[in-house]
Design a protein around this motif. Structure first.
Motif, PDB file in Angstrom:
ATOM      1  N   LEU A  24       0.812  -1.219   0.000  1.00  0.00           N
ATOM      2  CA  LEU A  24       0.000   0.000   0.000  1.00  0.00           C
ATOM      3  C   LEU A  24       0.839   1.259   0.000  1.00  0.00           C
ATOM      4  O   LEU A  24       0.384   2.314  -0.448  1.00  0.00           O
ATOM      5  CB  LEU A  24      -0.928   0.003   1.218  1.00  0.00           C
ATOM      6  CG  LEU A  24      -2.152  -0.914   1.162  1.00  0.00           C
ATOM      7  CD1 LEU A  24      -2.877  -0.894   2.491  1.00  0.00           C
ATOM      8  CD2 LEU A  24      -3.087  -0.501   0.038  1.00  0.00           C
ATOM      9  N   LEU A  25       2.063   1.186   0.497  1.00  0.00           N
ATOM     10  CA  LEU A  25       2.898   2.382   0.594  1.00  0.00           C
ATOM     11  C   LEU A  25       3.285   2.926  -0.780  1.00  0.00           C
ATOM     12  O   LEU A  25       3.701   4.072  -0.884  1.00  0.00           O
ATOM     13  CB  LEU A  25       4.147   2.082   1.426  1.00  0.00           C
ATOM     14  CG  LEU A  25       3.868   1.748   2.898  1.00  0.00           C
ATOM     15  CD1 LEU A  25       5.172   1.441   3.626  1.00  0.00           C
ATOM     16  CD2 LEU A  25       3.140   2.898   3.585  1.00  0.00           C
ATOM     17  N   THR A  26       3.163   2.108  -1.803  1.00  0.00           N
ATOM     18  CA  THR A  26       3.414   2.613  -3.157  1.00  0.00           C
ATOM     19  C   THR A  26       2.232   3.433  -3.678  1.00  0.00           C
ATOM     20  O   THR A  26       2.329   4.075  -4.713  1.00  0.00           O
ATOM     21  CB  THR A  26       3.680   1.448  -4.124  1.00  0.00           C
ATOM     22  OG1 THR A  26       2.519   0.590  -4.168  1.00  0.00           O
ATOM     23  CG2 THR A  26       4.885   0.634  -3.681  1.00  0.00           C
ATOM     24  N   SER A  27       1.130   3.362  -2.956  1.00  0.00           N
ATOM     25  CA  SER A  27      -0.087   4.062  -3.394  1.00  0.00           C
ATOM     26  C   SER A  27      -0.431   5.231  -2.484  1.00  0.00           C
ATOM     27  O   SER A  27      -1.581   5.684  -2.457  1.00  0.00           O
ATOM     28  CB  SER A  27      -1.269   3.076  -3.426  1.00  0.00           C
ATOM     29  OG  SER A  27      -0.996   1.983  -4.277  1.00  0.00           O
ATOM     30  N   VAL A  28       0.554   5.720  -1.731  1.00  0.00           N
ATOM     31  CA  VAL A  28       0.300   6.854  -0.832  1.00  0.00           C
ATOM     32  C   VAL A  28      -0.207   8.066  -1.607  1.00  0.00           C
ATOM     33  O   VAL A  28      -0.983   8.879  -1.080  1.00  0.00           O
ATOM     34  CB  VAL A  28       1.586   7.182  -0.048  1.00  0.00           C
ATOM     35  CG1 VAL A  28       1.453   8.504   0.685  1.00  0.00           C
ATOM     36  CG2 VAL A  28       1.892   6.073   0.947  1.00  0.00           C
ATOM     37  N   TRP A  29       0.208   8.182  -2.858  1.00  0.00           N
ATOM     38  CA  TRP A  29      -0.222   9.324  -3.659  1.00  0.00           C
ATOM     39  C   TRP A  29      -1.739   9.378  -3.820  1.00  0.00           C
ATOM     40  O   TRP A  29      -2.323  10.449  -4.049  1.00  0.00           O
ATOM     41  CB  TRP A  29       0.437   9.293  -5.034  1.00  0.00           C
ATOM     42  CG  TRP A  29       0.133   8.051  -5.832  1.00  0.00           C
ATOM     43  CD1 TRP A  29       0.795   6.866  -5.794  1.00  0.00           C
ATOM     44  CD2 TRP A  29      -0.924   7.887  -6.783  1.00  0.00           C
ATOM     45  NE1 TRP A  29       0.225   5.961  -6.654  1.00  0.00           N
ATOM     46  CE2 TRP A  29      -0.825   6.568  -7.280  1.00  0.00           C
ATOM     47  CE3 TRP A  29      -1.929   8.720  -7.264  1.00  0.00           C
ATOM     48  CZ2 TRP A  29      -1.707   6.061  -8.234  1.00  0.00           C
ATOM     49  CZ3 TRP A  29      -2.811   8.231  -8.208  1.00  0.00           C
ATOM     50  CH2 TRP A  29      -2.690   6.917  -8.684  1.00  0.00           C
ATOM     51  N   LEU A  30      -2.411   8.210  -3.657  1.00  0.00           N
ATOM     52  CA  LEU A  30      -3.865   8.186  -3.764  1.00  0.00           C
ATOM     53  C   LEU A  30      -4.533   8.969  -2.640  1.00  0.00           C
ATOM     54  O   LEU A  30      -5.674   9.411  -2.781  1.00  0.00           O
ATOM     55  CB  LEU A  30      -4.367   6.742  -3.752  1.00  0.00           C
ATOM     56  CG  LEU A  30      -4.104   5.916  -5.016  1.00  0.00           C
ATOM     57  CD1 LEU A  30      -4.504   4.471  -4.800  1.00  0.00           C
ATOM     58  CD2 LEU A  30      -4.844   6.509  -6.213  1.00  0.00           C
ATOM     59  N   LEU A  31      -3.833   9.130  -1.516  1.00  0.00           N
ATOM     60  CA  LEU A  31      -4.386   9.908  -0.417  1.00  0.00           C
ATOM     61  C   LEU A  31      -4.726  11.328  -0.858  1.00  0.00           C
ATOM     62  O   LEU A  31      -5.721  11.914  -0.425  1.00  0.00           O
ATOM     63  CB  LEU A  31      -3.399   9.949   0.753  1.00  0.00           C
ATOM     64  CG  LEU A  31      -3.180   8.642   1.522  1.00  0.00           C
ATOM     65  CD1 LEU A  31      -1.995   8.772   2.456  1.00  0.00           C
ATOM     66  CD2 LEU A  31      -4.442   8.274   2.292  1.00  0.00           C
ATOM     67  N   PHE A 104       6.130   9.622   3.534  1.00  0.00           N
ATOM     68  CA  PHE A 104       5.226   9.021   4.509  1.00  0.00           C
ATOM     69  C   PHE A 104       6.067   8.503   5.658  1.00  0.00           C
ATOM     70  O   PHE A 104       6.724   7.471   5.562  1.00  0.00           O
ATOM     71  CB  PHE A 104       4.422   7.882   3.865  1.00  0.00           C
ATOM     72  CG  PHE A 104       3.220   7.458   4.674  1.00  0.00           C
ATOM     73  CD1 PHE A 104       2.118   8.282   4.795  1.00  0.00           C
ATOM     74  CD2 PHE A 104       3.198   6.222   5.313  1.00  0.00           C
ATOM     75  CE1 PHE A 104       1.002   7.894   5.538  1.00  0.00           C
ATOM     76  CE2 PHE A 104       2.099   5.821   6.050  1.00  0.00           C
ATOM     77  CZ  PHE A 104       0.993   6.663   6.167  1.00  0.00           C
ATOM     78  N   ASP A 105       6.081   9.261   6.739  1.00  0.00           N
ATOM     79  CA  ASP A 105       6.881   8.902   7.907  1.00  0.00           C
ATOM     80  C   ASP A 105       6.003   9.058   9.149  1.00  0.00           C
ATOM     81  O   ASP A 105       4.815   9.392   9.041  1.00  0.00           O
ATOM     82  CB  ASP A 105       8.146   9.759   7.978  1.00  0.00           C
ATOM     83  CG  ASP A 105       7.868  11.228   8.287  1.00  0.00           C
ATOM     84  OD1 ASP A 105       6.693  11.641   8.244  1.00  0.00           O
ATOM     85  OD2 ASP A 105       8.829  11.970   8.582  1.00  0.00           O
ATOM     86  N   PRO A 106       6.521   8.801  10.349  1.00  0.00           N
ATOM     87  CA  PRO A 106       5.667   8.864  11.541  1.00  0.00           C
ATOM     88  C   PRO A 106       4.926  10.182  11.715  1.00  0.00           C
ATOM     89  O   PRO A 106       3.759  10.188  12.129  1.00  0.00           O
ATOM     90  CB  PRO A 106       6.673   8.628  12.678  1.00  0.00           C
ATOM     91  CG  PRO A 106       7.702   7.737  12.071  1.00  0.00           C
ATOM     92  CD  PRO A 106       7.850   8.235  10.660  1.00  0.00           C
ATOM     93  N   LEU A 107       5.578  11.310  11.422  1.00  0.00           N
ATOM     94  CA  LEU A 107       4.921  12.602  11.601  1.00  0.00           C
ATOM     95  C   LEU A 107       3.794  12.798  10.595  1.00  0.00           C
ATOM     96  O   LEU A 107       2.667  13.145  10.956  1.00  0.00           O
ATOM     97  CB  LEU A 107       5.952  13.726  11.474  1.00  0.00           C
ATOM     98  CG  LEU A 107       5.414  15.151  11.674  1.00  0.00           C
ATOM     99  CD1 LEU A 107       4.827  15.319  13.074  1.00  0.00           C
ATOM    100  CD2 LEU A 107       6.508  16.179  11.422  1.00  0.00           C
ATOM    101  N   SER A 108       4.074  12.582   9.312  1.00  0.00           N
ATOM    102  CA  SER A 108       3.042  12.787   8.295  1.00  0.00           C
ATOM    103  C   SER A 108       1.918  11.761   8.435  1.00  0.00           C
ATOM    104  O   SER A 108       0.752  12.076   8.155  1.00  0.00           O
ATOM    105  CB  SER A 108       3.662  12.712   6.896  1.00  0.00           C
ATOM    106  OG  SER A 108       4.292  11.472   6.675  1.00  0.00           O
ATOM    107  N   ALA A 109       2.238  10.545   8.900  1.00  0.00           N
ATOM    108  CA  ALA A 109       1.202   9.525   9.072  1.00  0.00           C
ATOM    109  C   ALA A 109       0.182   9.948  10.119  1.00  0.00           C
ATOM    110  O   ALA A 109      -1.026   9.748   9.952  1.00  0.00           O
ATOM    111  CB  ALA A 109       1.842   8.191   9.460  1.00  0.00           C
TER     112      ALA A 109
END
Length: 652
Positions: A24-31, A104-109
């Motif tokens: 799913l991390l490859t699809s973060v742009w979908l957010l 996508f790291d702890p802060l942005s998550a």
């Protein structure tokens, strides 16, 4: 309570090892893409989407939340909790290289979960709240655009991406605050928010220019790893410009005046701006830029000073307001001040500020939507002096609002106690006399917060009714509005404890933000600070309950100097008008006069002279031969007369 976070051993700022993106991390742009596409559909289809557009807007944020939650859990399982996606080259000019990339790291998550989670509940609430508005589909288009811009802001992997989202949030806020543009007050409030934010945005833009000029990059990791190569003056200027941008978006001194006026927009807008999106952007910017701010103690002192001053201003002004939404607005100004105080203290206090930010998202959204529920049952009445006794008529709204009230004033075991009290303790942990100054300001703010929020709660829900039965018939809101209130009330109860036990360790993977619970030396013992904090809270709440339990006058009353100043926003608006607005108007009128009479006058005068002269000369061109012969004869006679005069010596 009373424990303070200290920095855990970490790699130098910027020395980040990125994990390989998969699943799913490859699809973060979908957010970002999902709400953005939804906004485009709603705004481009026009009236054809009126019947179902609002549900598309809600679904888009719901899907983004599910995707964000799943990505969060996948990130937890990685050893290196930072994933970077470079999608394409955004700017390539000379030595400037900026990619369209996401981090996508702890802060942005954490911010993603706040934005989409609380944002989803606000969207759901807005379906019913805006049901009788003819522009509901357009409203949800702007709403989705707002969320998409905020997600880009927190997910960008460089300052340029952050700035794109930053400006997108500014645009969407202008569209939403002035949504009812037929109301002059709403149109004015939208322009005020837009213009005041431009001041802060200019500071952020100049800061980005300085980064490229001095470091040759705007990538987070590259900027942070090279902060040590900058001179102290450059770091100070860079940080002050970043702070200016943060103060604009988060409504901090001296750019706080737009935030209360943003109440002119629909209530769901107020909840989204004040709880989950726009006002948190400034805190995010400073937290993300922590290597810059931690590199200069003077810079940290300025941030702490801004936070302490703003939190007290918000408390004092909020205590004098009678509009239910404006009281909540000034409480946001104050609570964001606590967050600025936290990020300014540095070290583990960064995590404390983030905890308070997340907890605040729950109880502030809860209270803003609760205020909307009260307005819904009171025919859009907003004056708390004309409420009273609503607890009997609006049970769910009363109970849920009570949870938000207890949370924001810091009554244990609700969330505000676990998020705000550690910031107060951290302020007392400074190493010099400023510990008493900033710790005392934070402590005083806690007492004032308890006073004015209790005043709001008591005048709204308790005491004798001060409304007219024939005009207003209070009633509970529909389930589509009360269900989000219940869920947010649950978050107001337990979020603080859960966040305080998990967020510090989670943020250890973000350089400069993590920390472990540890005893930290303060000017007062921790138990004393905690006791004082609870004591001033109880005293403030008790005083307000005693003064307003029987209601208050519904007509304006004479007031002392302090109350009068608070009602006039401590004269900050008058200051802005005197120092900036009136000189600006005078300068504008002078320039218009110079342009009209000077530049345009010269051009128009020259044109008039040529036109007038040519018109007079044109009269000589009659086309009659006798006129030309007469002219020739007259000329010849004048020439002969001139020669004769010379010969006679008359012209010698």
């Amino acid at each position: 309570m009373g424990e303070i976070l200290t920095n855990a051993p970490a790699e130098p700022a910027g020395a980040v090892t990125y994990a390989t993106a998969d699943g799913l991390l490859t699809s973060v742009w979908l957010l970002v893409a999902i709400p953005l596409v939804s906004a485009a559909v709603l705004l481009l289809l026009g009236r054809r989407a009126d019947r179902w557009g609002h549900w598309l807007g809600v679904s888009a944020i719901g899907v983004s939340f599910v995707l964000g939650l799943a990505s969060f859990f996948q990130l937890r399982g990685l050893e290196n909790k930072s994933v970077e996606l470079s999608l394409w080259d955004f700017i390539t000019v000379g030595d400037l290289r900026v990619d369209f990339g996401l981090l996508f790291d702890p802060l942005s998550a954490l911010f993603v979960l706040l934005i989409t989670g609380v944002g989803f509940l606000i969207h759901l609430y807005a379906v019913e709240y805006m049901s009788h508005d003819g522009g509901r589909r357009r409203f949800f288009g702007y709403f989705n655009l707002f969320v998409a811009a905020m997600l880009l802001l927190v997910l960008g992997n460089n300052y340029v991406m952050l700035y794109v989202g930053w400006e997108g949030v500014g645009l969407a806020s202008y569209l939403l605050i002035s949504f009812w543009q037929d109301r002059p007050s709403a149109a004015t409030a939208g322009k005020k928010a837009f213009l005041m934010n431009r001041v802060g945005d200019a500071g952020l833009a100049i800061a980005i220019f300085i980064m490229f000029a001095t470091l040759g990059t705007t990538q987070y990791d590259e900027v942070f790893s090279n902060v040590g190569a900058l001179t102290g003056g450059t770091v100070l200027v860079l940080g002050l410009l970043l702070l200016l941008g943060a103060a604009g978006k988060s409504g901090q001194f001296p750019l706080q005046a737009w935030l209360p006026d943003a109440m002119e927009g629909p209530t769901p807008v107020s909840a989204l701006i004040h709880a989950a999106t726009m006002v948190t952007a400034g805190v995010y910017l400073i937290a993300r830029s922590n290597p810059v701010f931690s590199a200069n103690t003077t810079l940290q002192l300025v941030v702490v000073s801004v936070g302490a001053l703003t939190l007290l201003m918000g408390c004092i002004i909020g205590a004098a307001k009678d509009d239910i939404k404006r009281v909540l607005a000034w409480s946001t100004v104050s609570q964001i001040g606590y967050m600025f105080l936290g990020v300014g203290l540095g070290g583990g206090a960064y995590a404390l500020a983030i905890i308070h930010l997340l907890a605040h998202g729950f109880f502030k959204a809860n209270m803003f939507l609760g205020a909307g529920s009260v307005m819904h049952g009171m025919k859009d009445q907003v004056d708390i002096r004309r409420f009273g006794g609503l607890a009997k008529h609006m049970r769910i709204t009363w109970i849920t609002f009570m949870m938000g009230w207890l949370a924001i004033i810091g009554i244990p075991p609700l969330s505000g106690y676990f998020s705000k009290e550690p910031i107060i303790a951290a302020a007392f942990g400074r190493e010099d006399w400023t510990a008493w100054l900033f710790g005392g300001a934070a402590l005083l703010g806690a007492g004032l917060t308890a006073f004015y929020m209790t005043r709001l709660f008591v005048l709204t829900f308790h005491g004798p009714k001060r409304w007219t039965e024939e005009i207003e018939h209070p009633h509970e809101s529909p389930k589509l509005m009360t269900v989000p209130l219940i869920l947010l009330a649950i978050g107001s109860i337990g979020a603080g404890f859960l966040l305080s036990t998990s967020v510090p360790d989670w943020l250890t993977a973000t350089a400069g933000l993590g920390g472990e619970h540890a005893e930290h030396e303060t000017v007062l013992p921790h138990i004393v600070i905690t006791t004082l904090s609870l004591l001033v809270t109880v005293l403030g709440a008790g005083l307000a309950w005693f003064l307003f339990r029987r209601g208050t006058a519904t007509a304006p009353q004479p007031a002392g100097v302090l109350v009068t100043a608070a009602r006039r926003n401590l004269y900050t608006d008058a200051f802005n008008e005197t120092v900036f607005e009136k000189p600006g108007i005078f300068l504008t009128r002078a320039l218009v006069f110079l342009d009209n009479r000077g530049v345009d006058g010269l051009v128009n005068g020259l044109a008039a002279a040529v036109g007038g002269g040519s018109g007079r000369l044109r009269r000589l061109q009659t086309g009659f031969v006798r006129s030309y012969a007469t002219s020739i004869l007259t000329g010849a006679l004048l020439v002969v007369a001139a020669f004769l005069a010379v010969q006679a010596g008359w012209l010698a």
